[in-house]
Design a protein around this motif. Sequence first.
Motif, PDB file in Angstrom:
ATOM      1  N   GLN A 189       0.821  -1.214   0.000  1.00  0.00           N
ATOM      2  CA  GLN A 189       0.000   0.000   0.000  1.00  0.00           C
ATOM      3  C   GLN A 189       0.859   1.269   0.000  1.00  0.00           C
ATOM      4  OE1 GLN A 189      -3.226  -0.048  -0.306  1.00  0.00           O
ATOM      5  NE2 GLN A 189      -3.620   2.136  -0.009  1.00  0.00           N
ATOM      6  N   GLU A 190       1.936   1.205   0.765  1.00  0.00           N
ATOM      7  CA  GLU A 190       2.801   2.382   0.884  1.00  0.00           C
ATOM      8  C   GLU A 190       3.403   2.742  -0.479  1.00  0.00           C
ATOM      9  OE1 GLU A 190       6.187   3.930   4.031  1.00  0.00           O
ATOM     10  OE2 GLU A 190       6.019   1.784   3.663  1.00  0.00           O
ATOM     11  N   CYS A 226       0.286  12.471  -9.398  1.00  0.00           N
ATOM     12  CA  CYS A 226      -0.440  13.758  -9.315  1.00  0.00           C
ATOM     13  C   CYS A 226       0.348  14.869  -9.995  1.00  0.00           C
ATOM     14  CB  CYS A 226      -0.625  14.163  -7.855  1.00  0.00           C
ATOM     15  SG  CYS A 226      -1.860  13.220  -6.993  1.00  0.00           S
ATOM     16  N   GLU A 274       2.083   1.912  -3.458  1.00  0.00           N
ATOM     17  CA  GLU A 274       1.001   2.401  -4.324  1.00  0.00           C
ATOM     18  C   GLU A 274       0.676   3.861  -4.021  1.00  0.00           C
ATOM     19  OE1 GLU A 274      -0.016   0.821  -6.979  1.00  0.00           O
ATOM     20  OE2 GLU A 274       1.465  -0.646  -6.344  1.00  0.00           O
ATOM     21  N   GLU A 275       0.659   4.203  -2.735  1.00  0.00           N
ATOM     22  CA  GLU A 275       0.347   5.585  -2.354  1.00  0.00           C
ATOM     23  C   GLU A 275       1.422   6.544  -2.865  1.00  0.00           C
ATOM     24  OE1 GLU A 275      -2.146   4.473   1.689  1.00  0.00           O
ATOM     25  OE2 GLU A 275      -0.275   5.600   1.872  1.00  0.00           O
ATOM     26  N   GLU A 284       0.990   7.098  -6.536  1.00  0.00           N
ATOM     27  CA  GLU A 284      -0.116   8.032  -6.808  1.00  0.00           C
ATOM     28  C   GLU A 284       0.283   9.475  -6.511  1.00  0.00           C
ATOM     29  OE1 GLU A 284      -2.716   7.430  -8.644  1.00  0.00           O
ATOM     30  OE2 GLU A 284      -1.814   5.445  -8.764  1.00  0.00           O
ATOM     31  N   GLN A 285       1.082   9.657  -5.461  1.00  0.00           N
ATOM     32  CA  GLN A 285       1.542  11.020  -5.135  1.00  0.00           C
ATOM     33  C   GLN A 285       2.405  11.568  -6.280  1.00  0.00           C
ATOM     34  OE1 GLN A 285       3.511  10.318  -1.407  1.00  0.00           O
ATOM     35  NE2 GLN A 285       1.571  10.020  -0.331  1.00  0.00           N
TER      36      GLN A 285
END
Lengths: 96, 130
Positions: free
Chosen positions: A53-54, A64, A56-57, A60-61
């Motif tokens: 998850q870390e 952006c 993937e996050e 995504e950051q």
Amino acid sequence: MSEARGSISGHRNEHHTVFYGLSTCIWCKRTRQFLEDQSVEFDFVYVDLLEGQEREEAIEQVRCWNSAVSFPTVVVSDNQCVVGYKPEKLEEALGL
Amino acid sequence: MSADIVIPPEKVDALYETLKRWAESTGYNLNPDEEFTRGLVEGLLINRQRYGYQSCPCRLASGDKQKDKDIICPCDYRDPDLEEWGACYCALYVSDEVLRGERELQYIPERRPPEGRRSWDKSAQREQRN
């Protein structure tokens, strides 16, 4: 270098600067070295060293700001982004 | 992930020499900046240990060989990047002009299409539609 995340202190701390890189990338290494040489305070994130998850996050950051999700990506004060090893652009974005 | 992978210097030397010989025999040039190039070779070896294949050290691999096949070194984008920028994306390979010092090496923009727009994404979408 073995930490996935961390902070580097420096006397140029007017901006919140986040460096996203890959631990295997030499352009990332040069960019980080430039920030350190200029005494810029920044957080660093090595996306290739993150998992699950870390990771993937973090992806995504980066996405952006940079849809190619390429590295290094440096985000300055949540309103500017410099993609790649570009000392002149970093100087401009950071007001050096 | 794999923050503790340590590549012995002799393994870096061995791959460096192999790539150099292979490049020279096929009309390509490794970056003459040895420190820079050895750093990239070490990255290739780290990725080989992590993923089982030598993906580009300057790109984030997914760990799925099929999805990363275009960024396995030498990547699919090497030749057009050499042509346009005088170096491949990570700058492991450089053009004759860069080698001779007639052209300055600079950061190469990413040519790889973003996720969702890559060739296998399109074939997967086609399969889903059919």
